[in-house]
Design an enzyme around this catalytic site. Structure first.
Site: not given
Length: 986
Positions: A687-688, A690, A693-695, A709, A810
Site C-alpha cells: 500500500i506504499g 519509500g 522500504g515498503k508498507v 513496514k 520530519d
C-alpha cells in the site's frame, strides 16, 4: 539653415524625441536581474521619458531620490546596479526574496544613501565590513530577518551619522562589538535573537547617550548590567530579556525619565526590585518574570500607571500593594509562581480595565474582590493553587467577556451564581479541589463556547442537567468525586466532540444512555464507583479511539459484550459489578485478571462451556481461573515448540523473511503470530513505498488489519542509516502510549528482515487526502481543524510529556495518518531524536539535515541545530496545507515555498485568496485565526514560535478567542507567546 533644422526635427521618429533618461535605464537594468512573479514592476515601461511615475519610485525633480520596493515579492541577488542612481538617498527592498550574499563594493557608488532597508529577505554570508566606509551618510540600516552569519563587523563603529541599526533575527555569531559605543548618533540599536557566543554587555554602549531603543533579547549575554549604561537616560524601550544576566536590577533604572517599556524576563537576576520606581512616570510595561528576584513588590512600582505588570516565576513574598488599585490603565497582571501572600486589595479592578489576571501558585487568601470585573473587560481569571476562600462573587456572572476561569486547589465554598455557569464566551471552567456546593443549573446552556469543564472533587449535588447536551463544543467533562445523583442525561450523546467523560465517584443511577456510538472522538470514559445498572451497551465497542474504560464498582449485570474486543484499550476495569457469563476471548488472559474481579458470575471458556448457573462463591471462581492459566501456560509451551519447528521450515522459503523467536518483540497485547505477518508480505498487499522500504496491508485471521513496514536491505553492521531508522522507530514508538501517535504493535529484526507492525490507518496520510493521492477524499473545515488539533496534541506529548523529550524532525502531511473517522496520528519516527532538553534549548547539531523539502525550518538548514522549534515550524507548514489545500512545495507556487506564498498573498490580497476553495466560508473567522496560529509556528525567529503545548491551547481556544493581536490592522507574523500564561496555560 533654420528651415533645414525644423524639417529635420519634423522627420525624426518618435523614439528619438521620447527616450528613457539615464535613471530609468539603470532601474530597467536592475529589473532585468530580478524575478518578478507577481508583475509588481509592470509599470516600469521604456515608453516613459522618466521613471518618476513608476511603482516604488520617487523623484526629486527628474532624478530618482527614493526606491521603495517593499513587499513586491522580487527574487534574485541584490541589484547593486541601483547604486548608479546619482541622487539615490532612500532604498528599501523589505520583505522580498532577495538572496545570495553582499560583497564589498556593492555599495561603493551609493555614497548619498541615507536609508537602507534589506530586512526580511534571504541574504546569507557575512555582513560586509566595508559598509561603514562605502555609506558615510547612512542614517538608517535595517538587515533584520535574513540569514547573515559571522561577526558584526567592528568597523560598524566608524559610522558617523547612523541613527538606527537593526540586525535582529539573523545567525550572527561572536559577541557584540564594543566599537558600537563610538556611534554617538545612534538612537536605535536592535541586535536581538542571534547566535552570539556568551559575552557581557559592552560598557562602551553607555556612551550612546542619544539611544532611545536598546533591544538585546536572546543575545547570550552574561554577567551583570554594567553601571556605564546609567548614562542612557533617553531610553524609551529597554529590552534585555532571554539572556543569562545576573546580579541585581540596578537602581539607576529609576533615572529613565522617558522609558515606556522595560523587559528583563528570562534571566537570572536576583535580589530585590529597586526602591524609588515611582520616578518612572512614563513606564507602561514592566516585565521581570522568570528570574530569581526576592523580597516584596515595591509600592513605588504599583503606584505607576502601568498597562502590564509581569513578575511571575520569581521568589517574591508579601502582599500585593494596595496602590495597584489606582492604575487606570492596568490590563495585564501576572504574578504566578511566587510566594506572595495575604488578601488581594478589595478595590482591585475598580479603576483598571483588567483583561488578564494570573496569580496562581502563591499563598494568597481571602475572597475574590467583587470589583475585579467592574470595567467588564476581564477575559482570563487564573487563581489556581492558592488559599482563596469564600464564594464566587455574584457580579462575576455578569462578566460577559470571561473566556478562561481556573480556580482549582483553593478553599472556595458555597453555591456558584447561576449566571456564571452560562457565560457566553467561557471556554475553560476549572473548579477542581474546592468545596463548592449546589447544583449545575439549566443556565449552563448559555455557555455555548464551553469546551473544558473541570469540576471534580467538590460537593456539587443534584442531577446533571440535560441542557449540557446542547454544548456541542465540549471536549472534556471532569466531574468525579462529587455528589451528583439521578440518571446520566441522554442528551449527552449529542456531544460529538467529547474526548473525555469522567463522572466517577458520584451517586449516579440508571443505565448508560443509548446512542453513545456518536462519541467517535471519546478517548476516556470513566463511570466508576456509582450506582449504575443494566447491561453494558455493546455500542461502546464502536468507539474508535477509546483507550480508557472504567465501569468498576457499579451494579451492571448481564454479559460482557463481545464488541468490546474491537477496542484497543490501555486500561479496562469492569470489576465489582454483577456481570456473568463468559469473558470475551480477547480478555480471557492473565494480564486482564484484575479487570474482572468481584464478578462471581464470570468464567473463562478455555476447556469447555461455562456453566449456565454461575457459582456463588468467589473461591470456586478463583480455582477456575487458576486452572485456566495453567492450561494456557501448557498451550503456550506447546505453541513455542511448534513454532520453532515451523520457523525451521520457513527458512527454506524463497520469498519470505527469516524470523527468530528471540528477535520478535511486542509492545501491545497481540492476537496474531509472526507466521501470519510473513504470509501477508507479498506484492498484492503493498500500500506504499519509500526510500526506507515498503508498507504492506495485512488482513489477519482474527479479522484485525495491521500495517507492516519492511525496511530495505540486510541488517549489516555497516548499514548504519537503515539500522538507525529502525532503532529510532522502535526506541520511540515502543514506549509511547498516546491517542494521537500511531501505535507500534511489534517489531522483528532477524537476518535480512526488519519489520515494524503498526495499527492500520484506513484513510492513509493527510498528504494523500489533501493532495489527491486518495482520490475522492474531501475534508471539510471541521475535519481539518480536528486533524490539526489531534496532530498538535501528539507533538505536544512528544515535546512536553515524554521523559526525555522527543523531537520528531520530519513532521509533514505524509507522516500524519488518518483513521476511519479522520482522527489524526503522528507516524514515522525514523529520524526522531531522543535527548534531554535543557529548558527548551538546542538539542545539538546534527551531521546531516533530516526532514523534507518545504518543511525544514530556516535555522536548521543553515546551522544544523535542531530542537523542538524545528518541529513547530514544520507543523506550521502542515497547518497552512490544511487551510490552503496546497502542498508545501506545490509547483504552482513558483519559486516560493508555501509559507512565503501565504505571507505574500495576504499582504497583496484578501484572506479568501489563500483559503482552499473547497472550504465553507461560513467559517472564515475561525480560518483567519487558524492562519494566525500557522504564521506564529512558521516565524523565522525560533524564539517567537510558541511551544506545542501553547499551540494546542490556541487551537482549542480558536473558536472562543478574539484576542489575537494585530499590527496596523493586519495579522502580525511576530505575535509571541506573551498573551498566554505559562504554567497556567494547561
Amino acid at each position: 539653415m533654420l528651415f533645414c533644422l525644423i524639417l529635420l526635427l519634423s522627420l525624426s521618429p518618435p523614439y528619438m524625441t521620447l527616450s528613457l533618461n539615464l535613471d530609468g535605464s539603470v532601474l530597467r537594468q536592475a529589473m532585468l536581474g530580478l524575478s518578478d512573479p507577481t508583475q509588481s514592476l509592470s509599470s516600469w515601461s521604456t515608453a516613459d521619458e522618466t521613471p518618476c511615475r513608476w511603482s516604488g519610485v520617487t523623484c526629486n525633480g527628474s532624478s530618482v531620490a527614493s526606491v521603495d520596493l517593499s513587499g513586491f515579492t522580487l527574487a534574485g541577488p541584490f541589484p547593486s546596479v541601483l547604486c548608479r542612481l546619482p541622487s539615490l538617498s532612500f532604498l528599501s527592498l523589505y520583505d522580498n526574496n532577495i538572496n545570495g550574499s553582499l560583497s564589498a563594493g556593492d555599495f561603493a557608488a551609493c555614497r548619498n544613501l541615507t536609508h537602507l532597508d534589506l530586512s526580511q529577505n534571504l541574504l546569507v554570508g557575512p555582513i560586509p565590513a566595508s559598509l561603514s566606509s562605502e555609506l558615510p551618510n547612512l542614517r538608517y540600516l535595517d538587515l533584520n530577518g535574513n540569514n547573515f552569519s559571522g561577526d558584526i563587523p567592528s568597523s560598524f563603529g566608524e559610522f558617523q551619522r547612523l541613527e538606527s541599526l537593526n540586525l535582529v533575527g539573523n545567525f550572527l555569531t561572536g559577541t557584540i562589538p564594543s566599537s558600537l559605543g563610538n556611534v554617538s548618533t545612534l538612537r536605535e540599536l536592535r541586535l536581538a535573537y542571534n547566535l552570539f557566543s556568551p559575552g557581557v554587555i559592552p560598557r562602551q554602549l553607555g556612551n550612546l547617550t542619544k539611544l532611545e531603543d536598546l533591544w538585546l533579547s536572546g543575545c547570550a549575554l552574561v554577567g551583570p548590567i554594567p553601571p556605564a549604561l546609567s548614562g542612557l537616560t533617553r531610553l524609551v524601550n529597554l529590552d534585555l530579556s532571554t539572556n543569562q544576566l545576573t546580579g541585581s536590577i540596578p537602581s539607576w533604572i529609576n533615572q529613565l525619565k522617558s522609558v515606556k517599556q522595560i523587559e528583563l524576563f528570562n534571566n537570572s537576576f536576583s535580589g530585590e526590585l529597586p526602591e524609588g520606581m515611582d520616578n518612572l512616570t512614563t513606564l507602561r510595561r514592566f516585565d521581570a518574570s522568570t528570574n530569581l528576584l526576592s523580597g516584596t513588590i515595591p509600592d513605588g512600582l504599583t503606584r505607576l500607571e502601568l498597562e502590564s505588570l509581569n513578575l511571575y516565576e520569581n521568589r517574591l513574598e508579601g502582599p500585593l500593594p494596595e496602590s495597584i488599585t489606582r492604575s487606570e490603565r492596568l490590563v495585564e497582571l501576572k504574578l504566578f509562581n511566587n510566594r506572595l501572600s495575604g488578601e488581594l486589595p478589595r478595590q482591585l479592578g475598580v479603576n483598571s480595565p483588567l483583561k488578564y489576571v494570573d496569580l496562581s501558585y502563591n499563598q494568597f487568601s481571602g475572597e475574590i474582590p467583587t470589583t475585579l470585573c467592574v470595567k467588564g473587560m476581564l477575559e482570563d481569571l487564573i487563581l489556581i493553587y492558592n488559599s482563596f476562600s469564600g464564594k464566587i462573587p455574584e457580579n462575576l456572572g455578569k462578566c460577559q467577556n470571561l473566556t478562561r476561569v481556573r480556580l482549582r486547589n483553593n478553599k472556595f465554598s458555597g453555591d456558584i451564581p447561576d449566571e456564571f455557569w452560562g457565560l457566553p464566551r467561557l471556554y475553560l471552567l476549572e473548579l477542581v479541589e474546592n468545596s463548592f456546593t449546589g447544583r449545575i443549573p439549566e443556565t449552563i446552556s448559555g455557555a455555548k463556547n464551553l469546551s473544558i469543564l473541570r469540576i471534580s472533587k467538590n460537593h456539587f449535588s443534584g442531577s446533571i442537567p440535560g441542557e449540557m447536551g446542547s454544548l456541542n463544543r465540549l471536549i472534556e467533562i471532569s466531574g468525579s468525586e462529587n455528589e451528583f445523583s439521578g440518571e446520566i442525561p441522554g442528551s449527552l450523546v449529542n456531544l460529538r466532540e467529547l474526548s473525555m467523560l469522567d463522572l466517577s465517584k458520584n451517586q449516579l443511577s440508571g443505565e448508560i444512555p443509548q446512542g453513545i456510538r456518536d462519541w467517535k472522538k471519546l478517548n476516556e470514559l470513566n463511570f466508576a464507583d456509582n450506582h449504575l445498572s443494566g447491561e453494558i451497551p455493546s455500542e461502546i465497542g464502536s468507539l474508535p479511539v477509546l483507550n480508557y474504560l472504567d465501569l468498576s464498582i457499579n451494579r451492571f449485570s448481564g454479559k460482557i459484550p463481545l464488541e468490546l474486543q474491537n477496542l484497543k484499550l490501555d486500561l479496562l476495569n469492569l470489576s465489582n459489578n454483577q456481570l456473568y457469563g463468559e469473558i470475551p476471548p480477547l480478555y480471557a488472559k492473565k494480564i486482564y485478571i484484575n479487570s474482572f474481579l468481584g464478578n462471581p458470575g464470570l468464567c473463562v471458556d478455555l476447556d469447555g462451556p461455562c456453566p449456565k448457573i454461575a457459582r456463588s462463591k468467589n473461591t470456586g471462581h478463583v480455582w477456575i481461573l487458576l486452572s485456566v492459566f495453567l492450561l494456557a501456560g501448557l498451550i503456550l509451551v506447546t505453541g513455542i515448540v511448534v513454532f520453532i519447528v515451523n520457523s525451521g521450515k520457513l527458512k527454506t522459503a524463497n520469498k519470505k523473511p527469516r524470523f527468530a523467536v528471540s528477535k520478535w518483540r511486542s509492545f501491545h497485547k497481540l492476537q496474531f503470530s509472526e507466521l501470519e505477518i510473513a504470509d501477508c508480505l507479498n506484492e498484492r498487499n503493498v500500500i506504499g513505498a519509500g526510500a526506507s522500504g515498503k508498507v504492506y496491508k495485512a488482513e489477519l485471521s482474527n479479522g484485525e488489519v495491521v500495517a507492516v513496514k519492511k525496511l530495505n536491505g540486510r541488517a549489516r553492521e555497516d548499514d548504519s542509516l537503515n539500522r538507525d531508522a529502525f532503532a529510532a522507530e522502535v526506541q520511540t514508538l515502543g514506549t509511547i502510549r498516546h491517542k494521537s501517535i500511531v501505535r507500534l504493535l511489534c517489531c522483528c529484526c532477524s537476518g535480512d528482515c526488519r519489520l515494524l507492525v503498526y495499527e492500520y490507518m484506513p484513510n492513509g496520510s493527510l498528504g494523500d487526502a489533501l493532495h489527491g493521492g486518495k482520490g475522492g477524499l474531501r475534508l471539510d473545515w471541521r475535519s481539518r481543524y480536528r486533524i490539526a488539533l489531534d496532530a498538535a496534541e501528539g507533538l505536544s506529548y512528544l515535546h512536553h510529556d515524554c521523559v526525555p523529550p522527543i523531537v520528531h524532525r520530519d513532521v509533514k502531511s505524509n507522516n500524519i495518518l488518518l483513521d476511519a473517522d479522520f482522527g489524526a496520528k503522528i507516524a514515522d519516527f525514523g529520524v526522531a531524536k531522543v535527548a534531554a532538553m535543557d529548558g527548551g534549548k538546542v538539542l545539538g547539531s546534527m551531521s546531516v539535515i533530516a526532514g523534507s523539502c518545504g518543511y525544514i525550518a530556516p535555522e536548521y538548514a543553515y546551522t544544523l541545530r535542531v530542537n523542538e522549534k524545528s518541529d513547530i515550524y514544520s507543523f506550521g507548514v502542515v497547518l497552512l496545507e490544511l487551510v490552503t489545500g496546497r502542498g508545501a512545495t506545490d509547483q504552482k507556487l513558483g519559486e516560493k515555498d508555501l509559507v512565503k506564498w501565504v505571507c505574500t498573498t495576504l499582504d497583496q490580497k484578501d484572506l479568501e485568496a489563500v483559503i482552499d476553495p473547497e472550504l465553507d466560508l461560513r467559517f472564515k473567522e475561525e480560518i483567519s485565526r487558524f492562519i494566525h496560529i500557522a504564521l506564529l509556528c512558521t516565524s523565522p525567529l525560533p524564539l517567537n514560535r510558541p511551544s506545542m503545548r501553547k499551540v494546542v491551547i490556541m487551537l482549542q481556544e480558536l473558536v472562543a478567542s478574539n484576542c489575537l493581536p494585530k499590527r496596523d490592522g493586519k495579522l502580525s507574523p511576530y505575535y509571541t507567546d506573551d498573551v498566554y500564561d505559562q504554567e497556567s496555560c494547561v
